[in-house]
Design a protein around this motif. Structure first.
Motif, mmCIF file in Angstrom:
data_model
loop_
_atom_site.group_PDB
_atom_site.id
_atom_site.type_symbol
_atom_site.label_atom_id
_atom_site.label_comp_id
_atom_site.label_asym_id
_atom_site.label_seq_id
_atom_site.Cartn_x
_atom_site.Cartn_y
_atom_site.Cartn_z
ATOM 1 N N GLY A 1 7.529 42.600 38.864
ATOM 2 C CA GLY A 1 8.208 42.897 37.615
ATOM 3 C C GLY A 1 8.190 41.714 36.678
ATOM 4 N N ALA B 1 9.760 39.602 33.607
ATOM 5 C CA ALA B 1 10.990 39.396 32.860
ATOM 6 C C ALA B 1 10.692 39.464 31.376
ATOM 7 C CB ALA B 1 11.591 38.032 33.207
ATOM 8 N N ASP C 1 9.393 33.028 32.570
ATOM 9 C CA ASP C 1 9.107 34.149 33.462
ATOM 10 C C ASP C 1 7.720 33.986 34.057
ATOM 11 O OD1 ASP C 1 7.210 36.436 31.897
ATOM 12 O OD2 ASP C 1 8.227 35.003 30.608
ATOM 13 N N ASN D 1 17.451 39.068 32.278
ATOM 14 C CA ASN D 1 16.240 39.858 32.076
ATOM 15 C C ASN D 1 16.471 41.261 32.609
ATOM 16 O OD1 ASN D 1 15.635 39.850 34.957
ATOM 17 N ND2 ASN D 1 14.969 37.721 34.691
ATOM 18 N N ARG D 2 15.418 42.071 32.555
ATOM 19 C CA ARG D 2 15.600 43.480 32.917
ATOM 20 C C ARG D 2 15.902 43.665 34.398
ATOM 21 N NH1 ARG D 2 9.367 45.551 32.110
ATOM 22 N NH2 ARG D 2 8.452 44.551 33.953
ATOM 23 N N ASP D 3 15.534 42.690 35.236
ATOM 24 C CA ASP D 3 15.802 42.814 36.668
ATOM 25 C C ASP D 3 17.234 42.444 37.046
ATOM 26 O OD1 ASP D 3 13.230 43.681 37.255
ATOM 27 O OD2 ASP D 3 12.469 41.652 37.547
ATOM 28 N N ASN D 4 17.887 41.548 36.274
ATOM 29 C CA ASN D 4 19.221 41.092 36.675
ATOM 30 C C ASN D 4 20.312 41.454 35.677
ATOM 31 O OD1 ASN D 4 19.091 39.248 34.542
ATOM 32 N ND2 ASN D 4 18.601 37.496 35.831
ATOM 33 N N GLN E 1 23.058 44.255 45.247
ATOM 34 C CA GLN E 1 22.191 45.426 45.333
ATOM 35 C C GLN E 1 22.168 45.977 46.757
ATOM 36 O OE1 GLN E 1 18.522 43.805 43.605
ATOM 37 N NE2 GLN E 1 18.505 45.539 42.207
ATOM 38 N N TRP F 1 19.079 39.728 42.792
ATOM 39 C CA TRP F 1 18.624 41.064 42.436
ATOM 40 C C TRP F 1 17.105 41.092 42.309
ATOM 41 C CZ3 TRP F 1 21.748 44.838 39.069
ATOM 42 C CH2 TRP F 1 23.059 44.927 39.545
ATOM 43 N N LEU F 2 16.517 42.159 42.849
ATOM 44 C CA LEU F 2 15.065 42.343 42.833
ATOM 45 C C LEU F 2 14.754 43.794 42.501
ATOM 46 C CD1 LEU F 2 14.214 40.432 46.149
ATOM 47 C CD2 LEU F 2 13.697 39.647 43.832
ATOM 48 N N PRO F 3 13.551 44.073 41.992
ATOM 49 C CA PRO F 3 13.206 45.456 41.653
ATOM 50 C C PRO F 3 12.923 46.340 42.864
ATOM 51 C CG PRO F 3 11.377 43.979 41.142
ATOM 52 C CD PRO F 3 12.540 43.109 41.501
ATOM 53 N N PRO G 1 12.064 51.265 45.734
ATOM 54 C CA PRO G 1 12.611 50.827 44.451
ATOM 55 C C PRO G 1 13.967 51.437 44.140
ATOM 56 C CG PRO G 1 11.029 52.576 44.085
ATOM 57 C CD PRO G 1 11.035 52.321 45.573
#
Length: 328
Positions: A4, A6, A113, A197-200, A215, A227-229, A237
């Motif tokens: 993923g 960022a 990123d 970012n979008r992951d966290n 998570q 946090w991870l995707p 996922p």
């Protein structure tokens, strides 16, 4: 498979004018030039480093142990790093690019990123080699940190001569914004904002609400942090969250002496401060500060409990206070 990405440049404004046009033209001349040529990893892919990585990450995937073990894909960059002894394969153009930016006043740097593409598993005994290129230099951008240029370097990694993956690494070389309106921490010194970012983003939304969220895999129910995707255990996922109780212990720690960073020392004078790996009661670990106790009294096994440190009107950070002997 691609990791993923960022959204590092979200919310930045392009700002090209005057002298910046001339500098930008000079910077773009470095696009496509080598950042490293015929680089060689300092160590073969090996079981010891794989084990240390997995223990630090809390990754128990059985694919990383045993006679047919492979290295975690996200270790791709680890085998190419120069370590404390530095790089011996960095190119002249890369150093020239940095010198040009430094001379123009864009001397600060922050990693933003990375993207990784995996082509072939790395196995113990593989010799890692790589070439790197300065892939792109952005137009001048204005960010919360200051004004500067995003530089993307692409590294093509081989394992025992076979293509193994691609690693794109992006940094911001910038001129820091003038202090003034930024909120101050308890010691009166500005503390840097976390990178969202979008992951966290969900994690930081929880922090803003006074909740520490972990998570949980929607398939195997394994907990994971950071946090991870996707799930480290089964790869799914799908996920939801559980709220941490806030209880934990110091699993390990380091004391930072240099460089001085007043925002992180409780005295505000930039003295030593403790950075700890906290093992939460739920079994996952996270990096944070231990507060309310002198840095030289932090110990492995010390019980701690969560609290939220306000660093501005809308900024909070999770930290941990010693709960040994009823302190705090």
């Amino acid at each position: 498979m691609t990791a993923g990405k960022a959204s590092a440049e979200a919310g930045v404004d392009e700002d090209v004018s005057g002298d910046a046009d001339e500098l930008y033209g000079r910077l773009r001349a470095y696009e496509g030039r080598p950042a490293a040529t015929a680089g060689t990893g300092k160590d073969l892919v090996n079981e010891t480093m794989i084990r240390h990585w997995c223990e630090a990450m809390g990754d128990t995937n059985p694919a990383y142990t045993g006679p047919d073990a492979i290295a975690p894909p996200t270790m791709l960059q680890a085998w190419t790093m120069g370590g404390l002894s530095g790089h011996t394969d960095r190119s002249g153009p890369y150093d020239e690019l940095f010198a040009l930016l430094d001379g123009a006043g864009y001397a600060a740097v922050v990693a933003t990123d990375c993207e990784q593409e995996y082509l072939r598993p790395l196995r113990p005994g593989d010799r890692v080699t790589f070439d790197a290129v300065i892939e792109s230099v952005s137009a001048r951008k204005t960010t919360k940190l200051g004004t500067g240029y995003f530089i993307t370097t692409r590294m093509d990694v081989r394992a025992s001569g076979e293509p193994a993956g691609t690693h794109r690494f992006r940094i911001l070389k910038y001129r820091p914004a003038k202090a003034g309106g930024k909120p101050k921490g308890p010691a009166g010194v500005a503390r840097p904002d976390p990178v969202v970012n979008r992951d966290n983003a969900g994690f930081w939304e929880g922090v803003a609400a006074g909740r520490l969220l972990i998570q949980r895999c929607g398939v195997c129910a394994a907990l994971r942090f950071p946090w991870l995707p996707g799930c480290n255990t089964c790869g799914s996922p799908e996920w939801d969250t559980v709220e941490a109780s806030g209880e934990g212990t110091v699993f390990s720690y380091v004391v930072m002496h240099h460089p001085p960073f007043p925002a992180f020392s409780e005295s505000g004078e930039g003295g030593p401060y403790a950075v700890a790996l906290i093992e939460l009661a739920e079994g996952v670990r996270m990096v944070s500060n231990v507060v309310g106790v002198p840095y030289d009294e932090v110990r492995v096994g010390m019980p701690v409990r969560l609290e939220f440190l306000r660093t501005g009107p809308e900024a909070r950070l999770p930290v941990f206070r010693s709960s040994a002997g009823g302190e705090g």
